[in-house]
Motif scaffolding. Sequence first.
Motif, PDB file in Angstrom:
ATOM      1  N   ALA A  41       0.516  -0.763  -0.082  1.00  0.00           N
ATOM      2  CA  ALA A  41      -0.111  -0.105   0.214  1.00  0.00           C
ATOM      3  C   ALA A  41       1.061   1.331   0.068  1.00  0.00           C
ATOM      4  N   LYS A  42       0.587   2.237  -1.092  1.00  0.00           N
ATOM      5  CA  LYS A  42       1.290   3.430  -0.993  1.00  0.00           C
ATOM      6  C   LYS A  42       1.072   4.412   0.317  1.00  0.00           C
ATOM      7  N   ASP A  43       1.868   5.716   0.840  1.00  0.00           N
ATOM      8  CA  ASP A  43       1.745   6.574   1.514  1.00  0.00           C
ATOM      9  C   ASP A  43       1.409   8.226   1.042  1.00  0.00           C
ATOM     10  N   GLY A  85      -7.759  11.689   6.564  1.00  0.00           N
ATOM     11  CA  GLY A  85      -8.065  10.767   7.102  1.00  0.00           C
ATOM     12  C   GLY A  85      -6.256  10.235   7.602  1.00  0.00           C
ATOM     13  N   GLY A  86      -5.295  10.723   7.765  1.00  0.00           N
ATOM     14  CA  GLY A  86      -3.889  10.167   7.630  1.00  0.00           C
ATOM     15  C   GLY A  86      -2.758   9.354   6.639  1.00  0.00           C
ATOM     16  N   GLY A  87      -2.113   9.321   7.097  1.00  0.00           N
ATOM     17  CA  GLY A  87      -1.029   9.192   5.720  1.00  0.00           C
ATOM     18  C   GLY A  87      -1.129   7.904   4.498  1.00  0.00           C
ATOM     19  N   LYS A  88      -1.843   7.348   5.357  1.00  0.00           N
ATOM     20  CA  LYS A  88      -2.035   5.972   3.961  1.00  0.00           C
ATOM     21  C   LYS A  88      -2.896   6.694   2.706  1.00  0.00           C
ATOM     22  N   SER A  89      -2.414   5.713   1.760  1.00  0.00           N
ATOM     23  CA  SER A  89      -2.779   6.899   0.586  1.00  0.00           C
ATOM     24  C   SER A  89      -4.309   6.074  -0.180  1.00  0.00           C
ATOM     25  N   CYS A  90      -4.768   4.637   0.699  1.00  0.00           N
ATOM     26  CA  CYS A  90      -6.247   4.358   0.832  1.00  0.00           C
ATOM     27  C   CYS A  90      -6.731   4.285   2.006  1.00  0.00           C
ATOM     28  N   LYS A 107     -10.139   1.555 -10.634  1.00  0.00           N
ATOM     29  CA  LYS A 107      -9.039   2.485 -11.194  1.00  0.00           C
ATOM     30  C   LYS A 107      -8.447   2.645 -10.282  1.00  0.00           C
ATOM     31  N   ASN A 108      -9.139   3.369  -9.113  1.00  0.00           N
ATOM     32  CA  ASN A 108      -8.791   4.037  -7.778  1.00  0.00           C
ATOM     33  C   ASN A 108      -7.780   3.082  -6.495  1.00  0.00           C
ATOM     34  N   VAL A 109      -8.374   2.042  -6.481  1.00  0.00           N
ATOM     35  CA  VAL A 109      -8.061   1.002  -5.987  1.00  0.00           C
ATOM     36  C   VAL A 109      -6.652   0.721  -6.693  1.00  0.00           C
ATOM     37  N   MET A 110      -6.027   0.897  -7.256  1.00  0.00           N
ATOM     38  CA  MET A 110      -5.313  -0.376  -7.984  1.00  0.00           C
ATOM     39  C   MET A 110      -3.878   1.033  -7.854  1.00  0.00           C
TER      40      MET A 110
END
Length: 288
Positions: free
Chosen positions: A114-116, A135-140, A208-211
């Motif tokens: 997972a990306k940040d 909502g935090g550092g994680k991209s997701c 698409k956004n998830v990938m």
Amino acid sequence: MDIMNIVNPILSIGGLGVVFGAGLGIAGEVFKVEEDPKIGEILEALPGANCGGCGFPGCGGLATAIACGNAPVNGCPVGGAACAEKIGAIMGVEASASDPIAAFVKCGGTCEKAKDKYEYFGIDDCNMAVQLAGGGGKSCTYGCLGLGSCKKACAFDAIEIVDGIAVVDKDKCVACGKCVSACPKHIIELLPAKKKVKVQCSSKDIGKNVMQVCSVGCIACKICEKNCPFDAIHVIDNLAVIDYDKCKSCGICANKCPKNVITGKRPTPPAQAAPKAEAPAKEEAKAE
């Protein structure tokens, strides 16, 4: 000064106290509620964790509910089968076995997968980090922040932070639900512990956004849904959801998932070797 001016008020107040005290005593006897002695026996049989995992306010609340018939004798997730058997004996019923449940973190987005958006420097607390932009550092925005709020809330040492995400030890988990309440992302759920097949993702974004942010996120391709022979998994709001009343843990959906989002994958049976061709029958020796 006449001493009776002091004595009379004292006697009057004392007399009123005696009258009111007697009245309260009589009222207490008239209106008293007899407590079922089974409540105390059940409370003694319970482990005393007061975790609230049963859905009642502590062991006392569960003991009262069981005694009144408003909760099953196996309602304590901490005590397990042994506790249920004791309470069943008190209530005069047989304690039926129930499928154990355990917490499950619906995110597989480890540090590599997972990306940040940015590197977080601050208090190791998810509830603090989630207040920041995005909502935090994680991209997701649905992913586990890995800062351990759930771990701190767990009184049974059943959660560890491994490679950036929370991981539950189901053998230690008693399904008290404290981690579920502590997670600001709401990605921890109590699920059947025996079921191997679980969706390790919480994202409701389009594929698409998830990938773009995670290599192991659900892309709502519906391959799992199309291949399930029991109609036990469906994509709802761009996320695969399992109906455990129908799921047989066959693992077909896990094997078919192109993003490895679903746990419980079954090993592929080895390919059978092609049968050897039979050697041609030897010609019979010609008679001399």
